[in-house]
Design a protein around this motif. Structure first.
Motif, PDB file in Angstrom:
ATOM      1  N   LEU A  43       0.955  -1.205  -0.155  1.00  0.00           N
ATOM      2  CA  LEU A  43       0.079   0.162   0.131  1.00  0.00           C
ATOM      3  C   LEU A  43       1.032   1.187  -0.010  1.00  0.00           C
ATOM      4  O   LEU A  43       0.486   2.421  -0.576  1.00  0.00           O
ATOM      5  N   GLY A  45       3.257   1.670  -1.683  1.00  0.00           N
ATOM      6  CA  GLY A  45       3.850   1.562  -3.086  1.00  0.00           C
ATOM      7  C   GLY A  45       5.069   1.157  -3.324  1.00  0.00           C
ATOM      8  O   GLY A  45       5.660   1.308  -4.566  1.00  0.00           O
ATOM      9  N   PRO A  65      -4.108  -5.040  -2.009  1.00  0.00           N
ATOM     10  CA  PRO A  65      -3.461  -3.787  -2.584  1.00  0.00           C
ATOM     11  C   PRO A  65      -3.640  -3.476  -3.781  1.00  0.00           C
ATOM     12  O   PRO A  65      -3.703  -2.187  -4.166  1.00  0.00           O
ATOM     13  N   HIS A  69      -4.948   0.350  -5.132  1.00  0.00           N
ATOM     14  CA  HIS A  69      -3.860   0.634  -6.236  1.00  0.00           C
ATOM     15  C   HIS A  69      -5.006   1.346  -7.343  1.00  0.00           C
ATOM     16  O   HIS A  69      -4.604   2.476  -7.793  1.00  0.00           O
ATOM     17  N   ASP A  72      -7.346   3.994  -6.533  1.00  0.00           N
ATOM     18  CA  ASP A  72      -6.601   5.371  -6.385  1.00  0.00           C
ATOM     19  C   ASP A  72      -6.302   6.102  -7.623  1.00  0.00           C
ATOM     20  O   ASP A  72      -5.888   7.147  -7.600  1.00  0.00           O
ATOM     21  N   GLN A  73      -6.414   5.408  -8.747  1.00  0.00           N
ATOM     22  CA  GLN A  73      -5.729   6.089  -9.965  1.00  0.00           C
ATOM     23  C   GLN A  73      -6.853   7.030 -10.317  1.00  0.00           C
ATOM     24  O   GLN A  73      -8.098   6.852 -10.271  1.00  0.00           O
ATOM     25  N   TYR A 159       0.825  -1.566 -11.523  1.00  0.00           N
ATOM     26  CA  TYR A 159       0.874  -2.540 -10.900  1.00  0.00           C
ATOM     27  C   TYR A 159       1.153  -4.003 -11.258  1.00  0.00           C
ATOM     28  O   TYR A 159       0.165  -4.549 -11.840  1.00  0.00           O
ATOM     29  N   ARG A 188       6.346   1.963 -12.557  1.00  0.00           N
ATOM     30  CA  ARG A 188       5.223   0.977 -12.064  1.00  0.00           C
ATOM     31  C   ARG A 188       5.877   0.470 -10.706  1.00  0.00           C
ATOM     32  O   ARG A 188       6.931   0.581 -10.281  1.00  0.00           O
ATOM     33  N   GLN A 189       4.717  -0.291  -9.934  1.00  0.00           N
ATOM     34  CA  GLN A 189       5.055  -0.984  -8.775  1.00  0.00           C
ATOM     35  C   GLN A 189       5.278  -2.341  -8.982  1.00  0.00           C
ATOM     36  O   GLN A 189       4.322  -2.923  -9.765  1.00  0.00           O
TER      37      GLN A 189
END
Ligand code: ADP
Ligand code: MG
Length: 389
Positions: A43, A45, A65, A69, A72-73, A159, A188-189
């Motif tokens: 979470l 990031g 998560p 994610h 949240d975009q 993600y 990216r994550q």
């Protein structure tokens, strides 16, 4: 940024009521160890290399998560192509992750799709094209096909998860995984998960992640201690059959059974022989058509068949609650595969037993098995110690 602290309940993660309800509906009362540690980090990031024993809930550790994610975009409505991408080494695992993800994605009305080899490209193409997909679960080869066919693109992916990462590299998907990673925005994550993690993939893992946090629950390669491991050493190969026939009916009373065999032809032979001996059994290996593979697993998961004879196709990630006994009729090709095979039982805190049948010839594996049993807190039988020496 600092490293987030582990949390003790799902509410501590700051999940909203919709997601909490979905978690409760899935029957999760409290987060597992890997979830407690990985979810706050995810979470925050950061990239993650997460290693935790089989059956410990790694899927939800990256899925929950991911949903937050995505929510949240800001530009959620714009563009096409997935925002969350999960890569898995086998078709069966991709299907399972897809199903698990859908349970939770419903909370936010997010669309999940899965693409994997063996099934109709046209169907998958249509599914991807039919509307906006926020989450895509894929095997690497088929994803690349889909991109070439312009069914989807990776522009929005921010993600990325590599599940059973070391297996993906083992199976020779490294070039595909790299080419996929190279086509995803560098900010990216990225999260890598596995129950085993070989030194030699460390470099690869580092190259697709950015300053990752390493989360290691327990010892790498250690088997789940809810699984009792019993090893039998036989003088002759043929004695394994006698043992199996003597014990199998008893195992079937306890629950479902998975029998791992070394090769595809041996899978068919053993399963035919068991059927001749009136056991309710089915066979799984890579030479079957995809629809056959899916049907075999569906029937087995639905408890319509008690015994599954399989190659390592079924060794990784599959989560089938009814499995109480795993039998390594043939030893695994290495100790990591062994760990994953025995991990098909003892899921989510349940107990299970894994039997490993080993013959005098297999002394090389015996040494590794002794070490594995020791680190997993299991009894090492003297015959095995002898064989290892
Ligand atoms: P892994 O990937 O670590 O092998 P999975 O993600 O497949 O494990 O999870 C194993 C099983 O545990 C699944 O049936 C899953 O639904 C269940 N599970 C996961 N997390 C929890 C939890 N917090 N509480 C109860 N069951 C859980
Ligand atoms: Mg898993």
């Amino acid at each position: 940024h600092g490293i987030a602290k582990p949390c003790l309940s799902f509410a501590h993660f700051g999940f909203d009521q919709d997601l909490l309800n979905a978690v409760i509906k899935a029957g999760y009362t409290e987060p597992s160890a890997i979830q407690r540690q990985a979810i706050p980090v995810a979470l925050s990031g950061r990239d993650i290399i997460g290693i935790a024993k089989t059956g410990s809930g790694k899927t939800a550790a990256f899925v929950l998560p991911m949903l937050i994610h995505i929510m949240d975009q800001e530009e959620l409505v714009k563009g096409d192509g997935p925002i969350g991408l999960v890569l898995a080494p086998t078709r069966e695992l991709a299907v399972q992750i897809y199903q698990e993800t859908r349970k939770f994605a419903k909370a936010y009305g997010l669309k999940v799709a899965a693409v994997y080899g063996g099934a109709s490209k046209l169907e998958q193409f249509k599914d991807l094209r039919s509307g906006t997909v926020e989450i895509l679960v894929a095997t690497p080869g088929r994803l690349i096909d889909m991109i070439k066919m312009k069914a989807t693109n990776l522009k929005r992916v921010s993600y990325l998860v590599l599940d059973e990462a070391d297996r993906m590299f083992d199976l020779g998907f490294e070039p595909q995984v790299r080419s996929i990673c190279d086509n995803i925005r560098p900010d990216r994550q990225t999260l890598l998960f596995s129950a085993t993690f070989q030194k030699r993939i460390e470099f690869l893992a580092r190259s697709v992640t950015d300053d990752p946090i390493r989360i290691n629950v327990g010892t790498t390669g250690q088997a789940n201690e809810d699984i009792t491991q019993i090893v039998h050493v036989f003088d002759e190969e043929e004695m394994k059959w006698d043992w199996l026939i003597r014990r199998l009916a008893g195992f079937c009373v306890e629950g479902s059974v998975i029998i791992f065999v070394g090769r595809k032809d041996a899978v068919d032979l053993l399963s035919t022989n068991l059927q001749k001996s009136n056991f309710d059994c089915t066979a799984l290996h890579g030479d079957l058509q995809q629809y056959e593979r899916e049907k075999v697993l569906r029937d087995f998961k639905a408890n319509k068949v008690k015994v599954l004879v399989s190659t390592d196709v079924a060794a990784r990630g599959l989560d089938i609650k009814t499995v109480k006994n795993v039998i390594n009729y043939d030893i695994a090709r290495d100790i990591d595969s062994h760990t994953h095979r025995v991990g098909r039982t003892g899921r989510a805190g349940e107990k299970g037993t894994a039997y490993t049948l080993i013959t005098q010839k297999e002394d090389r594996f015996a040494g590794e098995l002794v070490r594995h049993l020791e680190t997993s807190g299991q009894v090492v039988p003297p015959e095995l110690l002898n064989l290892a020496m």
